[in-house]
Design an enzyme around this catalytic site. Sequence first.
Site, PDB file in Angstrom:
ATOM      1  N   LYS A 248       0.767  -1.345   0.065  1.00 47.37           N
ATOM      2  CA  LYS A 248      -0.157   0.075  -0.141  1.00 47.37           C
ATOM      3  C   LYS A 248       1.024   1.145   0.156  1.00 47.37           C
ATOM      4  O   LYS A 248       0.419   2.192  -0.524  1.00 47.37           O
ATOM      5  CB  LYS A 248      -1.169   0.009   1.108  1.00 47.37           C
ATOM      6  CG  LYS A 248      -2.236  -0.722   0.786  1.00 47.37           C
ATOM      7  CD  LYS A 248      -2.048  -1.834  -0.014  1.00 47.37           C
ATOM      8  CE  LYS A 248      -2.744  -3.016   0.016  1.00 47.37           C
ATOM      9  NZ  LYS A 248      -2.465  -4.293  -0.575  1.00 47.37           N
TER      10      LYS A 248
ATOM     11  N   GLU B  21      -5.314 -13.808 -16.950  1.00 51.96           N
ATOM     12  CA  GLU B  21      -6.251 -14.584 -16.193  1.00 51.96           C
ATOM     13  C   GLU B  21      -6.961 -15.834 -16.923  1.00 51.96           C
ATOM     14  O   GLU B  21      -7.404 -15.492 -17.782  1.00 51.96           O
ATOM     15  CB  GLU B  21      -7.287 -13.362 -15.514  1.00 51.96           C
ATOM     16  CG  GLU B  21      -8.382 -14.077 -14.855  1.00 51.96           C
ATOM     17  CD  GLU B  21      -8.063 -14.881 -13.636  1.00 51.96           C
ATOM     18  OE1 GLU B  21      -7.159 -14.200 -12.826  1.00 51.96           O
ATOM     19  OE2 GLU B  21      -8.389 -15.881 -13.365  1.00 51.96           O
TER      20      GLU B  21
ATOM     21  N   VAL C 145      -1.721 -19.989 -19.040  1.00 57.02           N
ATOM     22  CA  VAL C 145      -0.391 -19.820 -19.421  1.00 57.02           C
ATOM     23  C   VAL C 145       0.238 -21.390 -19.702  1.00 57.02           C
ATOM     24  O   VAL C 145      -0.026 -22.240 -19.033  1.00 57.02           O
ATOM     25  CB  VAL C 145       0.521 -19.317 -18.167  1.00 57.02           C
ATOM     26  CG1 VAL C 145       1.837 -19.478 -18.248  1.00 57.02           C
ATOM     27  CG2 VAL C 145      -0.096 -18.265 -18.027  1.00 57.02           C
TER      28      VAL C 145
ATOM     29  N   GLY D  29      -2.516 -16.698  -6.062  1.00 50.97           N
ATOM     30  CA  GLY D  29      -3.164 -17.325  -5.059  1.00 50.97           C
ATOM     31  C   GLY D  29      -2.074 -17.602  -4.011  1.00 50.97           C
ATOM     32  O   GLY D  29      -0.948 -17.548  -4.495  1.00 50.97           O
TER      33      GLY D  29
ATOM     34  N   ALA E 212      -5.687  -9.797   6.305  1.00 49.95           N
ATOM     35  CA  ALA E 212      -5.077  -9.554   7.579  1.00 49.95           C
ATOM     36  C   ALA E 212      -6.168  -9.347   8.745  1.00 49.95           C
ATOM     37  O   ALA E 212      -5.809  -9.908   9.754  1.00 49.95           O
ATOM     38  CB  ALA E 212      -4.036  -8.570   7.370  1.00 49.95           C
TER      39      ALA E 212
ATOM     40  N   HIS F 183     -21.809  16.703   2.738  1.00 49.61           N
ATOM     41  CA  HIS F 183     -21.553  17.221   1.393  1.00 49.61           C
ATOM     42  C   HIS F 183     -20.641  18.287   1.145  1.00 49.61           C
ATOM     43  O   HIS F 183     -20.383  19.203   2.210  1.00 49.61           O
ATOM     44  CB  HIS F 183     -23.069  17.780   0.754  1.00 49.61           C
ATOM     45  CG  HIS F 183     -22.908  18.469  -0.720  1.00 49.61           C
ATOM     46  ND1 HIS F 183     -22.974  17.634  -1.610  1.00 49.61           N
ATOM     47  CD2 HIS F 183     -22.629  19.815  -0.937  1.00 49.61           C
ATOM     48  CE1 HIS F 183     -23.040  18.429  -2.843  1.00 49.61           C
ATOM     49  NE2 HIS F 183     -22.633  19.429  -2.339  1.00 49.61           N
TER      50      HIS F 183
HETATM   51  P1  NAD Z   1      -6.450 -14.631  -5.793  1.00 49.75           P
HETATM   52  O1  NAD Z   1      -6.922 -15.939  -5.462  1.00 49.75           O
HETATM   53  O2  NAD Z   1      -7.198 -13.108  -5.539  1.00 49.75           O
HETATM   54  O3  NAD Z   1      -6.385 -14.565  -7.465  1.00 49.75           O
HETATM   55  C1  NAD Z   1      -5.542 -15.336  -8.251  1.00 49.75           C
HETATM   56  C2  NAD Z   1      -6.108 -15.362  -9.566  1.00 49.75           C
HETATM   57  O4  NAD Z   1      -5.166 -15.911 -10.185  1.00 49.75           O
HETATM   58  C3  NAD Z   1      -7.439 -16.013  -9.753  1.00 49.75           C
HETATM   59  O5  NAD Z   1      -8.307 -15.162 -10.496  1.00 49.75           O
HETATM   60  C4  NAD Z   1      -6.995 -17.176 -10.558  1.00 49.75           C
HETATM   61  O6  NAD Z   1      -8.136 -17.515 -11.531  1.00 49.75           O
HETATM   62  C5  NAD Z   1      -5.867 -16.892 -11.375  1.00 49.75           C
HETATM   63  N1  NAD Z   1      -5.043 -17.956 -11.901  1.00 49.75           N
HETATM   64  C6  NAD Z   1      -4.709 -18.969 -11.101  1.00 49.75           C
HETATM   65  N2  NAD Z   1      -3.748 -19.745 -11.727  1.00 49.75           N
HETATM   66  C7  NAD Z   1      -3.830 -18.967 -13.084  1.00 49.75           C
HETATM   67  C8  NAD Z   1      -2.810 -19.528 -14.280  1.00 49.75           C
HETATM   68  N3  NAD Z   1      -2.167 -20.479 -14.534  1.00 49.75           N
HETATM   69  N4  NAD Z   1      -3.079 -18.527 -15.235  1.00 49.75           N
HETATM   70  C9  NAD Z   1      -3.535 -17.314 -14.935  1.00 49.75           C
HETATM   71  N5  NAD Z   1      -4.431 -17.184 -13.909  1.00 49.75           N
HETATM   72  C10 NAD Z   1      -4.358 -17.987 -13.021  1.00 49.75           C
HETATM   73  O7  NAD Z   1      -5.098 -14.489  -5.250  1.00 49.75           O
HETATM   74  P2  NAD Z   1      -4.017 -13.570  -5.143  1.00 49.75           P
HETATM   75  O8  NAD Z   1      -4.337 -12.305  -5.929  1.00 49.75           O
HETATM   76  O9  NAD Z   1      -2.605 -14.119  -5.499  1.00 49.75           O
HETATM   77  O10 NAD Z   1      -4.323 -12.895  -3.736  1.00 49.75           O
HETATM   78  C11 NAD Z   1      -3.908 -14.095  -2.552  1.00 49.75           C
HETATM   79  C12 NAD Z   1      -4.680 -13.633  -1.494  1.00 49.75           C
HETATM   80  O11 NAD Z   1      -4.093 -12.518  -0.919  1.00 49.75           O
HETATM   81  C13 NAD Z   1      -6.130 -13.392  -1.933  1.00 49.75           C
HETATM   82  O12 NAD Z   1      -6.978 -14.165  -0.745  1.00 49.75           O
HETATM   83  C14 NAD Z   1      -5.994 -12.094  -1.516  1.00 49.75           C
HETATM   84  O13 NAD Z   1      -7.577 -11.683  -0.901  1.00 49.75           O
HETATM   85  C15 NAD Z   1      -5.092 -11.591  -0.604  1.00 49.75           C
HETATM   86  N6  NAD Z   1      -4.809 -10.285  -0.741  1.00 49.75           N
HETATM   87  C16 NAD Z   1      -5.541  -9.234  -0.352  1.00 49.75           C
HETATM   88  C17 NAD Z   1      -5.417  -7.921  -0.419  1.00 49.75           C
HETATM   89  C18 NAD Z   1      -6.067  -6.946  -0.055  1.00 49.75           C
HETATM   90  O14 NAD Z   1      -7.018  -7.126   0.816  1.00 49.75           O
HETATM   91  N7  NAD Z   1      -5.960  -5.579  -0.564  1.00 49.75           N
HETATM   92  C19 NAD Z   1      -3.972  -7.472  -1.124  1.00 49.75           C
HETATM   93  C20 NAD Z   1      -3.198  -8.748  -1.588  1.00 49.75           C
HETATM   94  C21 NAD Z   1      -3.427 -10.007  -1.345  1.00 49.75           C
END
Ligand code: NAD
Length: 464
Positions: free
Chosen positions: A56, A206, A240, A270, A318, A441
Amino acid sequence: MADPTTSSPFDLVILGAGSGGYACALRASQLGLTVALVEEDKIGGTCLHRGCIPTKALLHAAELADGARVAASHGVLTSFEGIDTAALHARKDKVVAQLHRGLTGLIGQAGIEVVSGRGRLVDTSTVEVEGEGGTTRLSGRTVVLATGSYARTIPGVELGPRVMTSDRAMDLAEIPQRVAVLGGGVIGVEFASMLRSFGAEVTVVEALDRIVAAEEPSISKHLTREFKKRGITTLTSTRVASVEADEHRAVVHLEGADPLEVDLVMVAVGRGPRSEGIGLEEAGVTLERGFVPTDERLRTDVEGVRAVGDLVPGLQLAHRGFAHGIFVAEDVAGLDPRPVDDVTIPKVTYCDPEIASVGLSTEAAKGAGHDVETVTYPLGGNGRSIIRGTTGSVTLVRAKDGPVLGVHMVGLGVSELISEAQLVVGWEAHPEDVATLVHAHPTQGEALGEAAMLAAGRPLHAHA
Ligand code: NAD
């Protein structure tokens, strides 16, 4: 060698000092429980050192970069000249260090026994810690598993100088020219947004048919459109096939699309649970795809062993970890707290435009058997949003003649609107109640008030 001596029992032995673990330790010590907190790295975990806080800080710099780009159109003569990565990281690291100092002080003052080293369950009430000073055994009336999560990679895709997860991508020594972000979830879109603001050409790949697939479909659509305007390409329904990389560049081969030649591949597919090598299965704790399933009181299937945070299936956030940790401390202390419900946990994604949501989506509300009404108030009708130069919307999902079940927002600045949205959803307020509250406002919060007025059938700056 003689077996290490075992400590006299603590009320709680907590394995992991990230958001879930340290929150549990702090609350437990307030409640008069004795606590040992085991950590192999730094207190604060992923959120403070490799996640929420540093990213952030970078995203705030990204917003300033974009501000500099548009400032002249607001009559302020300045321009974007580029990124000084040393200064960027110095500022980010300073923020992290300040919070780390504060947290370490809090933990110290609370009388929590911090044990440095790698911990492992040796039986259901004992954690063995391998530290610099040797091996210690900690006995706990309750053991709390709080080891968190790690950034997953794609099978067959090797990490290296040009291929990395968020762990290293937040410390880039220079801004790459061309980036492929694999995964269009929360981390993917935050990094895509940030790197674009810093000047990179970014493509998000994606596998699903939309980015940020956990949000309302209209939000995915809006973000895709805004990303396109910003020059970020999104390839959805794209898998991919492989990644070839050397020291200097990488090529991402895709199924059904042209290969991407880039300077950096960021893998954001993820996060997986950190449950290996810490004696869980040996101690009889059941794992499901590596996660630790629990009941709603966060009890594992082994008596005296609880689990909190990202290890427990569900939202990986978190603040869910904080809530879990507090819950376990209070439950162990006999306060009979209310279990943490994932549905009322707010979610914020800090890309530009931001996304903030809480409660049920339209589909989930219908799936839960509600007769659903959904209204959307566009930020194009909100004065403060126009001043800030953002579009977007506030969508309110309600049960017909009943409470607000979900709020879903997109637009620059909506992250700060989540507090009111979560109160509305958490307290099961009806739109008719919210519509009578006077919103200041001009604020972006007015858009929430307007959405509630619309849902209550008495719109002011909109048509019913
Ligand atoms: P995510 O699950 O949000 O997204 C992963 C994405 O990758 C999914 O849309 C999935 O379909 C895609 N994907 C998976 N395998 C793939 C492939 N081989 N090719 C292309 N796309 C593929 O996971 P993330 O973004 O890695 O985040 C991890 C966790 O951390 C999440 O649960 C998220 O909520 C948390 N996080 C939260 C914040 C926040 O609150 N602002 C910030 C960062 C992370």
